[in-house]
Write an enzyme that holds these catalytic residues in place. Structure first.
Site, PDB file in Angstrom:
ATOM      1  N   ASN A  90      41.764  73.233  37.645  1.00  0.00           N
ATOM      2  CA  ASN A  90      41.185  72.199  36.768  1.00  0.00           C
ATOM      3  C   ASN A  90      39.839  71.714  37.289  1.00  0.00           C
ATOM      4  O   ASN A  90      39.492  70.550  37.147  1.00  0.00           O
ATOM      5  CB  ASN A  90      42.153  71.020  36.596  1.00  0.00           C
ATOM      6  CG  ASN A  90      42.285  70.167  37.847  1.00  0.00           C
ATOM      7  OD1 ASN A  90      42.455  70.692  38.948  1.00  0.00           O
ATOM      8  ND2 ASN A  90      42.229  68.852  37.709  1.00  0.00           N
ATOM      9  N   ARG A  98      31.973  80.827  39.656  1.00  0.00           N
ATOM     10  CA  ARG A  98      31.016  80.825  40.772  1.00  0.00           C
ATOM     11  C   ARG A  98      31.700  81.161  42.096  1.00  0.00           C
ATOM     12  O   ARG A  98      31.092  81.781  42.969  1.00  0.00           O
ATOM     13  CB  ARG A  98      30.330  79.454  40.859  1.00  0.00           C
ATOM     14  CG  ARG A  98      29.328  79.204  39.739  1.00  0.00           C
ATOM     15  CD  ARG A  98      28.482  77.973  40.008  1.00  0.00           C
ATOM     16  NE  ARG A  98      29.273  76.737  39.966  1.00  0.00           N
ATOM     17  CZ  ARG A  98      29.501  76.025  38.862  1.00  0.00           C
ATOM     18  NH1 ARG A  98      29.006  76.434  37.698  1.00  0.00           N
ATOM     19  NH2 ARG A  98      30.216  74.917  38.915  1.00  0.00           N
ATOM     20  N   LYS A 131      31.528  67.352  31.949  1.00  0.00           N
ATOM     21  CA  LYS A 131      32.576  66.981  32.893  1.00  0.00           C
ATOM     22  C   LYS A 131      33.455  65.897  32.272  1.00  0.00           C
ATOM     23  O   LYS A 131      33.016  65.137  31.410  1.00  0.00           O
ATOM     24  CB  LYS A 131      31.968  66.483  34.203  1.00  0.00           C
ATOM     25  CG  LYS A 131      31.297  67.582  35.016  1.00  0.00           C
ATOM     26  CD  LYS A 131      30.842  67.057  36.369  1.00  0.00           C
ATOM     27  CE  LYS A 131      30.219  68.185  37.192  1.00  0.00           C
ATOM     28  NZ  LYS A 131      29.761  67.707  38.526  1.00  0.00           N
ATOM     29  N   ASP A 163      45.067  62.618  32.063  1.00  0.00           N
ATOM     30  CA  ASP A 163      45.345  63.544  33.162  1.00  0.00           C
ATOM     31  C   ASP A 163      46.803  63.995  33.145  1.00  0.00           C
ATOM     32  O   ASP A 163      47.113  65.152  32.887  1.00  0.00           O
ATOM     33  CB  ASP A 163      45.037  62.874  34.501  1.00  0.00           C
ATOM     34  CG  ASP A 163      43.568  62.957  34.873  1.00  0.00           C
ATOM     35  OD1 ASP A 163      42.862  63.859  34.377  1.00  0.00           O
ATOM     36  OD2 ASP A 163      43.109  62.118  35.659  1.00  0.00           O
TER      37      ASP A 163
END
Length: 393
Positions: A90, A98, A131, A163
């Site tokens: 997450n 990356r 984000k 969340d």
């Protein structure tokens, strides 16, 4: 045995959205190995710390600390991937790619992997690169808009549903994908949007909006006099009770409990619409009765008369609540760094699945055993990895 015994999960998550998902899987019996950087999940509250936030969201897991910035650390994880059924992450959009841990990379190594991604706004769309944290997701899903009083501004909700609510939905998706894998042998990609997940918890409120033709409204602490928050006897900040007498029979029983048969005969309160129309007058009567009782006495009297109500418990009350204690929901466990602590349990109760709650791991507590177990490394090899700072224990 645990219901998910045999499932192995590689947990590359931080904070709460992904971490709550993997904890749910662990509490159902999966073997969850949490991969942390050498300083630890930032949810620990500091480098290599054991803060309460981390402890509450990471019980029943094993921790391995690996420096993924080092080529050898990244290779260790890639070498571990064939041993796992599920990979959960997450991090911010693009982070896994990356690092070299994208879906295509892991799928090539382990075609059966269930690769699970939790993002604030999903993997596509104009907001996909933004984000996101819990309250951002809640604001974007409408939760703020229905919280607060009608004549006031939107308000921040208390629970972290953006969340943890997303995490539990993700755990359900993982369990479903695992069943499918057992039937077909195939893995798959699971994508979760926190914004979209949050809307599930607003479906009742959304249903009041005439299928998107108008916004649902804020209702403060209740919609009607018989479904509202009331102050009870006492000076504490939570000396309140929520009453939820939503039907006519409940209204009749409420009047009986209050010993107010006259209210039943009052034409102002003869129907639900009439009671709402004469809100202030009825609220005054109910408030006076509740104000003479402490919240637990009022709750007992109402509930024993089949009128739904609850005292407002604070978070400390949960640890001392006789009902939760009798049901075994409060657990005392020995944490390797914190000693004897109490934590709350897990709501699902499966008659054929029992998984004892274990403490959240200290950082890298299981680094040695996991790399030895997954990669068959010798003690000398593990010592070399520790000396090079590739893993931390």
């Amino acid at each position: 045995m645990g219901a998910l015994e045999g499932m192995r999960v590689l947990d590359v998550t931080q904070y709460e959205a992904g971490t709550s998902c993997t904890q749910a899987l662990a509490w159902l019996g999966a073997d969850v190995v949490k991969v942390e950087p050498p300083t630890g999940d930032p949810g620990r509250g500091g480098p290599r710390a054991n803060g309460g936030y981390f402890v509450f969201w990471n019980s029943n897991k094993r921790s391995i600390a690996i420096d993924l910035r080092k080529p050898r650390g990244l290779q260790l994880v890639l070498d571990m991937v064939p041993n796992y059924d599920v990979f959960v992450e997450n991090y911010s959009p693009g982070s896994m790619e990356r690092l070299g841990l994208g879906y295509d990379v892991l799928k090539a190594i382990n075609p059966g992997i269930i690769y699970t991604r939790i993002k604030g706004f999903g993997l596509d769309g104009p907001w996909s690169n933004y984000k996101c944290f819990d309250m951002v997701a809640q604001a974007a899903a409408g939760a703020f808009s229905i919280t607060g009083f009608p004549d006031g501004p939107p308000m921040r909700p208390g629970p972290t549903m953006g969340d943890a609510g997303t995490g539990v939905q993700t755990a359900l998706a993982v369990a479903a994908a695992y069943v499918q894998k057992l039937n077909t042998g195939k893995g798959q990609l699971i994508e979760m949007s926190m914004q979209e997940s949050m809307t599930y918890y607003l479906r009742t409120a959304i249903s009041h909006g005439n299928y998107g033709k108008r916004p649902s409204l804020r209702t403060g602490n209740g919609r009607s006099p018989t479904s509202r928050l009331y102050k009870c006897k006492g000076d504490g900040p939570n000396d309140y009770l929520f009453l939820m007498g939503t039907t006519d029979p409940m209204w009749e029983r409420l009047c009986e409990v209050m010993d107010r048969p006259d209210l039943l005969e009052d034409p102002r309160f003869a129907s639900k619409d009439a009671r709402t129309e004469n809100d202030a007058a009825l609220t005054e009567q109910i408030a006076a009765w509740l104000g003479e009782r402490d919240k637990y006495t009022a709750m007992r009297e109402l509930c024993e008369a089949d009128v739904p109500a609850s005292a407002v418990l604070d978070t400390k009350d949960l640890y001392e609540n006789p009902h939760l204690l009798e049901r075994g929901f409060v657990h005392e466990i020995d944490h390797p760094a914190l000693g004897r602590i109490k934590i709350l349990g897990w709501a699902p109760r499966l008659s054929e699945s029992e998984v004892p709650i274990k403490p959240a791991p200290t950082l890298g507590q299981h680094s040695r055993e996991v790399v030895a177990e997954d990669l068959s490394l010798s003690g000398d090899d593990i010592d070399a990895l520790l000396a090079e700072g590739v893993i931390y224990s």
